[in-house]
Design an enzyme around this catalytic site. Structure first.
Site, short mmCIF file in Angstrom:
data_model
loop_
_atom_site.label_atom_id
_atom_site.label_comp_id
_atom_site.label_asym_id
_atom_site.label_seq_id
_atom_site.Cartn_x
_atom_site.Cartn_y
_atom_site.Cartn_z
N ARG A 18 21.21 -51.18 114.07
CA ARG A 18 20.57 -49.91 114.43
C ARG A 18 20.91 -48.77 113.45
O ARG A 18 21.02 -47.62 113.84
CB ARG A 18 20.94 -49.51 115.87
CG ARG A 18 20.20 -50.34 116.92
CD ARG A 18 20.55 -49.91 118.32
NE ARG A 18 21.95 -50.13 118.61
CZ ARG A 18 22.68 -49.43 119.47
NH1 ARG A 18 22.13 -48.47 120.16
NH2 ARG A 18 23.94 -49.72 119.66
N LYS A 114 2.73 -45.58 126.50
CA LYS A 114 2.97 -46.99 126.22
C LYS A 114 1.98 -47.58 125.21
O LYS A 114 0.79 -47.34 125.29
CB LYS A 114 2.78 -47.77 127.51
CG LYS A 114 4.03 -48.23 128.16
CD LYS A 114 3.72 -48.77 129.54
CE LYS A 114 3.21 -50.18 129.50
NZ LYS A 114 4.26 -51.16 129.23
N ILE A 438 16.05 -39.48 144.80
CA ILE A 438 15.53 -40.78 144.37
C ILE A 438 16.63 -41.81 144.16
O ILE A 438 16.39 -43.01 144.10
CB ILE A 438 14.67 -40.61 143.10
CG1 ILE A 438 13.57 -39.58 143.33
CG2 ILE A 438 14.05 -41.92 142.65
CD1 ILE A 438 12.67 -39.87 144.51
N SER A 440 19.84 -41.70 141.81
CA SER A 440 20.99 -41.46 140.92
C SER A 440 21.34 -39.97 140.87
O SER A 440 20.47 -39.11 140.99
CB SER A 440 20.69 -41.96 139.52
OG SER A 440 19.54 -41.34 139.00
N ARG A 522 15.07 -44.11 120.31
CA ARG A 522 15.65 -44.75 121.47
C ARG A 522 15.39 -46.26 121.46
O ARG A 522 14.26 -46.72 121.33
CB ARG A 522 15.08 -44.15 122.74
CG ARG A 522 15.88 -44.56 123.95
CD ARG A 522 15.29 -43.99 125.22
NE ARG A 522 15.53 -44.94 126.29
CZ ARG A 522 16.66 -44.99 126.97
NH1 ARG A 522 17.63 -44.14 126.72
NH2 ARG A 522 16.83 -45.89 127.92
N CYS A 523 16.47 -47.02 121.60
CA CYS A 523 16.35 -48.47 121.62
C CYS A 523 16.84 -48.97 122.98
O CYS A 523 17.67 -48.34 123.61
CB CYS A 523 17.21 -49.09 120.53
SG CYS A 523 16.72 -48.55 118.88
N TRP A 568 11.16 -55.37 132.69
CA TRP A 568 12.09 -54.78 131.73
C TRP A 568 13.07 -55.80 131.16
O TRP A 568 14.11 -55.42 130.61
CB TRP A 568 12.82 -53.58 132.37
CG TRP A 568 11.93 -52.36 132.44
CD1 TRP A 568 10.72 -52.20 131.81
CD2 TRP A 568 12.16 -51.15 133.17
NE1 TRP A 568 10.21 -50.96 132.11
CE2 TRP A 568 11.05 -50.29 132.94
CE3 TRP A 568 13.19 -50.69 134.00
CZ2 TRP A 568 10.95 -49.02 133.50
CZ3 TRP A 568 13.09 -49.41 134.56
CH2 TRP A 568 11.98 -48.60 134.30
N ASP A 606 13.27 -49.93 144.32
CA ASP A 606 12.53 -49.19 143.29
C ASP A 606 11.61 -50.10 142.49
O ASP A 606 12.02 -51.17 142.05
CB ASP A 606 13.52 -48.57 142.28
CG ASP A 606 14.31 -47.42 142.87
OD1 ASP A 606 13.76 -46.71 143.73
OD2 ASP A 606 15.48 -47.23 142.47
N HIS A 701 12.66 -33.92 134.51
CA HIS A 701 12.79 -34.16 133.07
C HIS A 701 13.13 -32.88 132.31
O HIS A 701 13.36 -32.92 131.12
CB HIS A 701 11.50 -34.77 132.52
CG HIS A 701 11.15 -36.05 133.23
ND1 HIS A 701 10.43 -36.05 134.40
CD2 HIS A 701 11.48 -37.33 132.98
CE1 HIS A 701 10.30 -37.30 134.82
NE2 HIS A 701 10.93 -38.09 133.98
#
Ligand code: GLN
Ligand code: ZN
Length: 766
Positions: A18, A114, A438, A440, A522-523, A568, A606, A701
C-alpha cells in the site's frame, strides 16, 4: 493462422505494501511535497509495468494507473471541473484534482458511487455548466513513459465515451446528443495524437455495454464508434467489456472497431453461448477473459485451457488475446507475502501477480511451446484446486446436512406483522416515536489503542474485555442520561462489522496483505470465505447481556446480516453465492437464538450491503432479491412474536427494491436518508410502508450538530407520508466515525425533537 497473445486490462495501483496510499495520504497531510509524490507514484507505476512484463504478458495496459480514480482522470483530462472549484483552464492542478474528490473549505466534493457491481467507488463526473476541452493527453504521456523508461510498447487505456456519459450526471437525457457532440472531438483528438505517435492499439473500456441496453443506446454506440473510425486512422480499437455478457451480442460485435473484449467468467455462460450460435466477425480480434479478474481463487488451468480452446475454435479466423475477465484492480496484489495462511488455502489463491502468470501460461499452452513445463504447471494448478476442494474445511458434514434440510427451517415468523405488533406494543410499552441509534458509538483513539494492545499480546483477553465493558458502561450511562428509549451496547469490541463475525465463524480466513482499493486512498481487506460457514461459539451475547444488565430500558442485540457478510467478502466459487449466503444465515440464526435465550429480545440484523449485490442486468435482479430476502429471514425469523427484529440499510436509492425490503418482514427498519430526504419521502407518497420504520433524521457523515427545529422539520416531513404509530427516530447510520462531543450533542437534540413532537400531538389530542 490464428495468433494468440497474452494481455492484461489494468493493474492494482496500491502497490505491494500500500505504498500508494501512504504516499498520497502523506501528501494530503503536508508531510511530503508534490515532487516527492510524483516520484513515489512513478516508482509504483513503473514497478507495475515491470511485473506485468516479467510475468510474461505481451499486451500491457498503460494509463490505467491513477492518483485517485480513473473516472476522475477522464473528467479532468477533458477539463470537466465543476465551477465551484474555480478552475480556469489549462492542465488541472493536482490540488484541484484532489479537491474535486475530497472537497475543500469552499466547495463540497463531487459525489462518489459504486463502480458497477464491485466495491470500488468512482467520482461522478458533473457535466453541467462546463465546457469540455482537452487539457492533456494522459494516455499518450503514459505510453511515452513506458516506452522511454522500460522499452515497453504499452496499450493505452481509455474509458469509452458511452460509459463516461452513463456514469456522469448534470445533463438531461434529451441533451445527450449535445454532450456527445462536445466530447467526441476530444476522443478523436486523443486517438489521433496516439496514432501519430505510432501507437498500434488502444483499449477502450465500455463496461456500461453489459447493463441493460435500449435501442437508442445501441444507436448511440454505433454512432460514436462509427464517427471515431471515420475520423481516426492508423490505430486499432479494442473495445473492452466486462462484468457480464454483452447483449444484444450481434449488435455489439458488429460495432465498427477492430477488437472486442468479452468476459467469459461473469457472463453466466451467455457470451460463450452467443459465440457458439452467432460466431465472431472474421478479422476482428477477440479479447478472451478466461481468468477471473474479480475473485481471488487459483484457476484450474486445464479447465480454463479447454474453455479457451473452445473459444479459439469458435472464433476461427480471429486473433485472440488471452486475458483476465476484467481489470485486476479488484483483486489484491500478491499471495507471495502471506505467511500465516494454511498451505492448502494459500496454494489455492491467486491475486493480481499470480493471475498474470495464469494468463501467460494459458496463452503459452496454445502454442505447444515448452510443453513439459507448461503441462507441469497445469497439473500443479489442478492439484491445488482439488486439494482445497477436498479439504475438511470445505466438507463440514454438519453444515452439509443442515443445507439439505434447508426447507425445514421456517423462514417466516410465526405470526403476521399485525399480530406481532399488538403483542410487541403490550410488551415493550414504548412511547410514540421511540428514539434509538444504529449501533456503534465513537471508536476513539483509546478504543483503537486498546484493541491494538490486545492483538499484539500486550494485553490479555481479560484486560481487553474489561476495557470493552468500561466503554459499554460509560455509554449505557450516557444513553440513559440523554433519555433514549432503546439502547445499544456500542460495538466497541468490533473493528469492522464483517470481520468481527468472520473471525468467530468457521469457514473464514484473513489475509495479511489482501488489500483492495475501495475509494480514493481507502483500501479494504475483505475476509475470505473459503470453507463451509458454521457457528462455533456465541459472538455477541456476553456484551449484549452485560449492557442489558445495566439498564431497565431495552438494549438491542446487534448482528451483521448474511447478505452483507457475503457481499463484503471474497467468496468461494465452487458453491453458488446463494448457498454460501444460506450457510451464513443458518449460523447467524443460532446467534439470534442464543441472544433471545439470554433475554435479549430486540435484535437488529444489519443489511447495509443488500443493495450492493444487485446484478447489473435487470432481468437477474428478482432472482437475487428473492434469495437475499430469504437468507435474511432465515437468520432472523426464528424468534417469538414478542421479540422485535430490527434491520438497518445504508443507501438512499431504495425506491426500486422497496417490495423486497418489505418482504424482509423486519418489525422495524432504519434507513440512511438524510442526504436525500426529499427523494425518499417521495417514494413513500407512492408506496405506503406498513411496518416499523425510522428514516435517519440527521446526517452522521458530517461533524455538524443539527439544531432541534431542523430535526423537528425532518420528522414532520416524514410523517406527512408515514404512520406516526410506526415511526422511529434515529440518526441515519452508525456513529463510530464521529467524536464523542458531537455525538452526545446531536443525540440530545434528537431526543428533544422527538419529545417536542410528542408533546405537540398530545395537546392536539386533548
Ligand atoms: N450497526 C452498524 C453500526 O452502527 C451499522 C453500520 C452500517 O450501516 N454500515 O456501525
Ligand atoms: Zn448505515
Amino acid at each position: 493462422m490464428t495468433k494468440v497473445f497474452s494481455g492484461n486490462l489494468g493493474y492494482p495501483r496500491i502497490g505491494e505494501n500500500r505504498e500508494w496510499k501512504k504516499a498520497i495520504e502523506g501528501f494530503w497531510a503536508g508531510k511530503i511535497q508534490e515532487e516527492e509524490l510524483h516520484r513515489a507514484l512513478k516508482s509504483i507505476r513503473l514497478g507495475n509495468l515491470r511485473v506485468q512484463r516479467d510475468r510474461g504478458i505481451d499486451i500491457i495496459p498503460v494509463g490505467d494507473f491513477t492518483y485517485y480514480d480513473h473516472v476522475l482522470d477522464m473528467s479532468t483530462m477533458f477539463g470537466i471541473v465543476p465551477p465551484r472549484f474555480r478552475y480556469d483552464g489549462g492542465a488541472v492542478p493536482l490540488q484541484t484534482y484532489y479537491d474535486i474528490a475530497r472537497g475543500n473549505k469552499e466547495a463540497a466534493a463531487s459525489e462518489m458511487t459504486k463502480w458497477f457491481n464491485t466495491n470500488y467507488h468512482y467520482i461522478v463526473p458533473e457535466l453541467s455548466d462546463v465546457t469540455p476541452r482537452l487539457t492533456k493527453n494522459r494516455p499518450l504521456l503514459a505510453y511515452r513513459e513506458a516506452k522511454e523508461e522500460l522499452g515497453i510498447e504499452g496499450r493505452p487505456v481509455l474509458l469509452g465515451l458511452y460509459t463516461f456519459l452513463k456514469l456522469s450526471k448534470g445533463y438531461e437525457a434529451a441533451k445527450r446528443q449535445e454532450i456527445v457532440d462536445k466530447l467526441l472531438p476530444l476522443y478523436v483528438q486523443v486517438l489521433r495524437e496516439l496514432a501519430d505517435e505510432g501507437v498500434k492499439w488502444v483499449q477502450i473500456d465500455e463496461p456500461s455495454i453489459v447493463t441493460s441496453l435500449t435501442e437508442e443506446d445501441i444507436r448511440l454506440l454505433h454512432s460514436i464508434y462509427g464517427a471515431i473510425t471515420e475520423q481516426v486512422s492508423g490505430i486499432r480499437i479494442m473495445l473492452q467489456t466486462y462484468f457480464e455478457a454483452i447483449e444484444p451480442y450481434e449488435a455489439i460485435i458488429a460495432l465498427p472497431v477492430q477488437g472486442i473484449g468479452l468476459d467469459f467468467i461473469h457472463d453466466r455462460g451467455a457470451n460463450l453461448e452467443a459465440l457458439r450460435k452467432i460466431g465472431f466477425p472474421k478479422g476482428k480480434t477477440l479479447g478472451a477473459g478466461v481468468i477471473d479478474g474479480r475473485n481471488i481463487w487459483r484457476a484450474d488451468l486445464p479447465k480454463q485451457g479447454e474453455l479457451l480452446a473452445q473459444i479459439i475454435k469458435l472464433a476461427e479466423g480471429s486473433d485472440i488475446v488471452v486475458q483476465p475477465s476484467a481489470s485486476l484492480l479488484h483483486v489484491p496484489v500478491t499471495v507471495r507475502n502471506e505467511s500465516a495462511l494454511e498451505p492448502v488455502l494459500k496454494e489455492g489463491l491467486s491475486f493480481a501477480e499470480e493471475k498474470l502468470q495464469e494468463v501467460a501460461l494459458l496463452a503459452k499452452a496454445t502454442s505447444g511451446a515448452n510443453g513439459e513445463e507448461v503441462a507441469r504447471q497445469f497439473e500443479d494448478s489442478r492439484r491445488a484446486v482439488r486439494n482445497l476442494q477436498d479439504s475438511p474445511a470445505r466438507n463440514v458434514e454438519k453444515v452439509r446436512e443442515a443445507m439439505k434440510q434447508l426447507s425445514v427451517y421456517p423462514s417466516e415468523r410465526q405470526s403476521s406483522f399485525e399480530e406481532r405488533r399488538a403483542k410487541q406494543k403490550a410488551k415493550w410499552q414504548l412511547p410514540l416515536l421511540p428514539t434509538t441509534t444504529i449501533g456503534s458509538f465513537p471508536q476513539t483513539a483509546e478504543v483503537r489503542a486498546a484493541r491494538r494492545k490486545w492483538r499484539k499480546g500486550e494485553w490479555d483477553k481479560e484486560r481487553y474485555d474489561a476495557f470493552v465493558r468500561e466503554q459499554i458502561a460509560e455509554w449505557i450511562a450516557i444513553q440513559k442520561e440523554i433519555g433514549l428509549d432503546v439502547l445499544v451496547h456500542g460495538e466497541f469490541e468490533r473493528t469492522d462489522m464483517v470481520e468481527f463475525f468472520g473471525e468467530k465463524l468457521a469457514g473464514f480466513a484473513f489475509t495479511e496483505g489482501g488489500w483492495v482499493q475501495s475509494y480514493g486512498s481507502r483500501c479494504v481487506k475483505p475476509p475470505v470465505i473459503y470453507g463451509d460457514v458454521d457457528f462455533t461459539e456465541s459472538m455477541t451475547v456476553s456484551e449484549s447481556v452485560y449492557a442489558q444488565s445495566l439498564t431497565s430500558k431495552p438494549v438491542k442485540g446487534m448482528l451483521t446480516g448474511p447478505v452483507t457478510i457475503l457481499n463484503w467478502s471474497f467468496v468461494r466459487s465452487d458453491l453458488s453465492r446463494e448457498s454460501v449466503c444460506y450457510q451464513i444465515a443458518l449460523a447467524l440464526r443460532q446467534e439470534v437464538e442464543a441472544l433471545e435465550k439470554a433475554g435479549i429480545e430486540m435484535i437488529q440484523v444489519d443489511e447495509p450491503a443488500l443493495r450492493e449485490g444487485l446484478p447489473l442486468k435487470h432481468s437477474e435482479r428478482d432472482g437475487y432479491l428473492d434469495w437475499a430476502v430469504r437468507a435474511f429471514r432465515l437468520s432472523a425469523s426464528t424468534v417469538k412474536d414478542t421479540t422485535q427484529i430490527h434491520t438497518h440499510m445504508c443507501y438512499c436509492e431504495f425506491h426500486d427494491i422497496i417490495d423486497s425490503i418489505r418482504a424482509m418482514d423486519a418489525d422495524v427498519i432504519s434507513i440512511e436518508t438524510s442526504r436525500s430526504h426529499g427523494e425518499l419521502i417521495q417514494s413513500f407518497e407512492e408506496f405506503t410502508y406498513p411496518l416499523g420504520i425510522g428514516l435517519g433524521i440527521y446526517d452522521i457523515h458530517s461533524p455538524r450538530v443539527p439544531e432541534v427545529p431542523e430535526m423537528v422539520e425532518m420528522i414532520e416531513r416524514a410523517l406527512k407520508v408515514l404512520d406516526p404509530e410506526l415511526f422511529w427516530i434515529n440518526p441515519d447510520c452508525g456513529l463510530k466515525t464521529r467524536r464523542k462531543e458531537e455525538t452526545v450533542a446531536a443525540l440530545r437534540n434528537m431526543v428533544k425533537a422527538a419529545k417536542a413532537y410528542r408533546e405537540r400531538t398530545q395537546t392536539l389530542n386533548v
